[in-house]
Scaffold this motif. Structure first.
Motif, short mmCIF file in Angstrom:
data_model
loop_
_atom_site.label_atom_id
_atom_site.label_comp_id
_atom_site.label_asym_id
_atom_site.label_seq_id
_atom_site.Cartn_x
_atom_site.Cartn_y
_atom_site.Cartn_z
N TYR A 1 10.89 48.45 39.39
CA TYR A 1 10.32 47.57 39.51
C TYR A 1 9.37 47.67 41.32
O TYR A 1 10.16 48.34 41.99
CB TYR A 1 11.07 46.79 39.83
CG TYR A 1 11.80 46.22 39.06
CD1 TYR A 1 11.51 45.82 37.61
CD2 TYR A 1 13.15 45.66 39.02
CE1 TYR A 1 11.84 45.70 36.18
CE2 TYR A 1 14.17 46.08 37.28
CZ TYR A 1 13.41 45.37 36.37
OH TYR A 1 14.52 45.60 35.32
N ASN B 1 13.68 37.87 34.13
CA ASN B 1 14.65 39.44 34.42
C ASN B 1 15.53 38.98 35.77
O ASN B 1 14.98 38.36 36.15
CB ASN B 1 13.45 40.08 35.51
CG ASN B 1 13.90 41.35 35.75
OD1 ASN B 1 15.32 41.66 36.27
ND2 ASN B 1 13.47 42.58 35.85
N VAL C 1 16.06 41.09 42.70
CA VAL C 1 14.81 40.82 41.52
C VAL C 1 15.50 38.80 42.23
O VAL C 1 14.39 38.70 42.79
CB VAL C 1 14.71 40.88 40.66
CG1 VAL C 1 13.54 39.64 39.53
CG2 VAL C 1 14.00 41.79 39.79
N LEU D 1 7.12 38.32 37.13
CA LEU D 1 7.93 39.75 36.90
C LEU D 1 6.58 40.86 36.29
O LEU D 1 7.43 42.21 36.33
CB LEU D 1 9.86 39.47 36.60
CG LEU D 1 10.28 39.60 37.07
CD1 LEU D 1 10.50 41.34 38.15
CD2 LEU D 1 10.06 38.83 38.79
N GLY E 1 7.08 46.04 37.02
CA GLY E 1 8.07 46.90 36.98
C GLY E 1 7.17 47.57 34.73
O GLY E 1 6.25 46.97 34.88
N GLY F 1 7.79 44.31 33.41
CA GLY F 1 8.91 43.84 33.99
C GLY F 1 9.68 42.92 34.28
O GLY F 1 10.71 42.00 34.60
N GLU G 1 18.73 50.12 35.93
CA GLU G 1 16.98 50.07 37.16
C GLU G 1 16.73 50.55 38.00
O GLU G 1 17.59 49.85 38.48
CB GLU G 1 16.99 48.25 36.89
CG GLU G 1 16.91 47.66 35.63
CD GLU G 1 17.62 46.30 35.11
OE1 GLU G 1 19.24 45.96 35.39
OE2 GLU G 1 16.68 45.41 35.79
N MET H 1 14.60 50.13 41.90
CA MET H 1 13.25 48.88 42.20
C MET H 1 12.97 49.25 44.11
O MET H 1 14.00 50.76 44.49
CB MET H 1 14.73 47.84 43.57
CG MET H 1 13.15 46.46 44.29
SD MET H 1 14.17 45.07 44.32
CE MET H 1 14.27 44.04 43.26
#
Ligand SMILES: *Cc1c(COP(=O)(O)O)cnc(C)c1O
Length: 424
Positions: free
Chosen positions: A35, A69, A74, A286, A290, A376, A394, A396
């Motif tokens: 993301y 998400n 997030v 989102l 992503g 995402g 996941e 970021m």
């Protein structure tokens, strides 16, 4: 072909913000979700800007739809920007609260809230229950009375409009399970006003997801506006209108109305009612923030076609199997090769485990990295461990930093979640 901001090829190699994807892959292995923190923030600020420009005098609250998400990183990103949350379960209330979203910015949707969930929400002090049926209303009243609390409610109204989206994500037609039919709304509100510990506060509508046109929103909001006028004439104090989420994103070649145009529709149909406006965007915050990154395991030459077999499968990202969804598929390194036509598939033992058919991708070999774009929203949250495959981690990224925001589990964690009774 979509281009996703903050996911771009530079000299043939794909970067997320300032970081080469291949660097992340080396450290965390594949498959993984990735993301862009900056993309999430920008999308949120776009909504904020659109509504504050178009409706400067209106109190607007963005309640991010957590189900798109729910990763804590997030939610924390959005919490720090001032976002509220639209939740559909006690688990999502807990997630939102853990990420620092204040209870008084939480609206609670969902067709089958059960007693412990209602109790938890009342004790937290959420802003509003979006009630989906009269039996649910009765239960909320009972629980609130027992706890000596007041439950602020809106009914989710089913306005019977066609969202022109995929049947599995259309929610505002009379045939869908969601909401109270608009024709029965006035009776439902009168009932609500008569029940103890219920405060009638608002009206809510959400007609579906991945909408690419404004007309269905406009039709729904028009019907809701008339309903609000009717409810006020029945003596109800309606101060909140929750207009749901559903604005689509570009996966392929869809042309999506701007957030400003969307806000203008809200203004035109609802601006004169002097209500606090709540919006519940999920995908549009989102979706294009992503991607899912995987490696080619094998290139297999079939009788008629070439298969690119990835280490990501339908258990990691189910949208193509479930909704016939189109996702762009691109080679992470495009510096050496030309395009070739492939069927792009996963390793799961299901024919439905297909990401794309007859798709042009840069010629790839075993070990090469492939990015599945626009993942995402409704990606990681819908993943499962089917075939005893571990949930993809996941990641970021922000600028030149990246962090694992959910680690890959171990096989022991998966297997030890089960237990064997002594009598087996
Ligand atoms: C799923 C959902 C949303 C978010 O929809 P998006 O299409 O992701 O914007 C908003 N409100 C409710 C009630 C939902 O169920």
């Amino acid at each position: 072909m979509t281009t996703q901001k903050h996911f771009s090829h530079v000299n043939g190699k794909m970067l997320v913000e300032n970081i080469p994807l291949s660097d992340i892959a080396k450290q965390v292995g594949t498959p993984f979700y990735c993301y862009s923190n900056t993309a999430i923030s920008e999308n949120y600020k776009d909504y904020q800007q659109a509504f504050s420009t178009v409706l400067p005098d209106q109190d607007t609250l963005i309640c991010y739809a957590v189900k798109a998400n729910g990763n804590q990183a997030v939610l924390s990103t959005l919490a720090k920007l001032g976002s509220g949350a639209d939740v559909v379960s006690i688990g999502e209330i807990r997630r939102a609260r853990a990420a620092g979203i204040p209870a008084n910015k939480i609206v609670y949707s969902g067709v089958a809230k059960v007693e412990p969930e209602i109790e938890y929400a009342l004790n937290e002090g959420i802003f509003q229950f979006n009630v989906e049926s009269e039996p649910e209303l009765e239960l909320i009243s009972q629980v609130a009375t027992r706890l000596n609390k007041e439950a602020a409610i809106a009914f989710r109204i089913n306005p019977d409009v066609c969202a022109n989206t995929h049947a599995k994500i259309s929610t505002g037609k009379a045939e869908n399970k969601f909401g109270v039919p608009i024709s029965k709304a006035r009776i439902a509100y009168n009932r609500a006003a008569s029940l103890p510990n219920i405060k009638v506060q608002g009206v809510d509508v959400h007609i579906g997801s991945q909408l690419t046109q404004l007309a269905p929103f406009e039709e729904a909001y028009k019907r809701i506006a008339q309903l609000i006028i009717d409810l006020r004439s029945d003596g109800h104090n309606i101060s909140v209108v929750d207009i749901g989420g559903g604005l689509g994103i570009t996966y392929n070649d869809e042309v999506i109305p701007s957030k400003q145009a969307y806000a203008s529709i809200a203004k035109k149909q609802l601006g004169h009612l002097n209500c606090k406006i709540i919006i519940e965007p999920g995908r549009s915050l989102l979706g294009n923030a992503g991607i899912l990154v995987s490696s080619v395991v094998y290139v297999k030459t079939g009788e008629e076609r070439q298969f690119l077999i990835l280490d990501a499968g339908m258990n990691d990202m189910i949208r193509p199997s479930m909704y016939e969804a189109h996702h762009e598929i691109v080679a992470v390194d495009q510096s050496q090769t030309d395009l070739k036509t492939y069927d792009v598939v996963g390793p799961v033992c299901e024919t439905g485990d297909t990401f794309a058919k007859a798709r042009q991708v840069h010629e790839s070999k075993s070990g090469d990295l492939i990015a599945i774009m626009s993942c995402g929203a409704y990606g990681a949250v819908m993943a499962s461990t089917y075939n005893t495959r571990m949930l993809a981690p996941e990641i970021m990224v922000k600028g030149s930093d990246f962090a694992v925001v959910r680690a890959r589990p171990s096989y022991d964690e998966i297997i030890n979640a089960d237990s064997v009774p002594s009598w087996v």
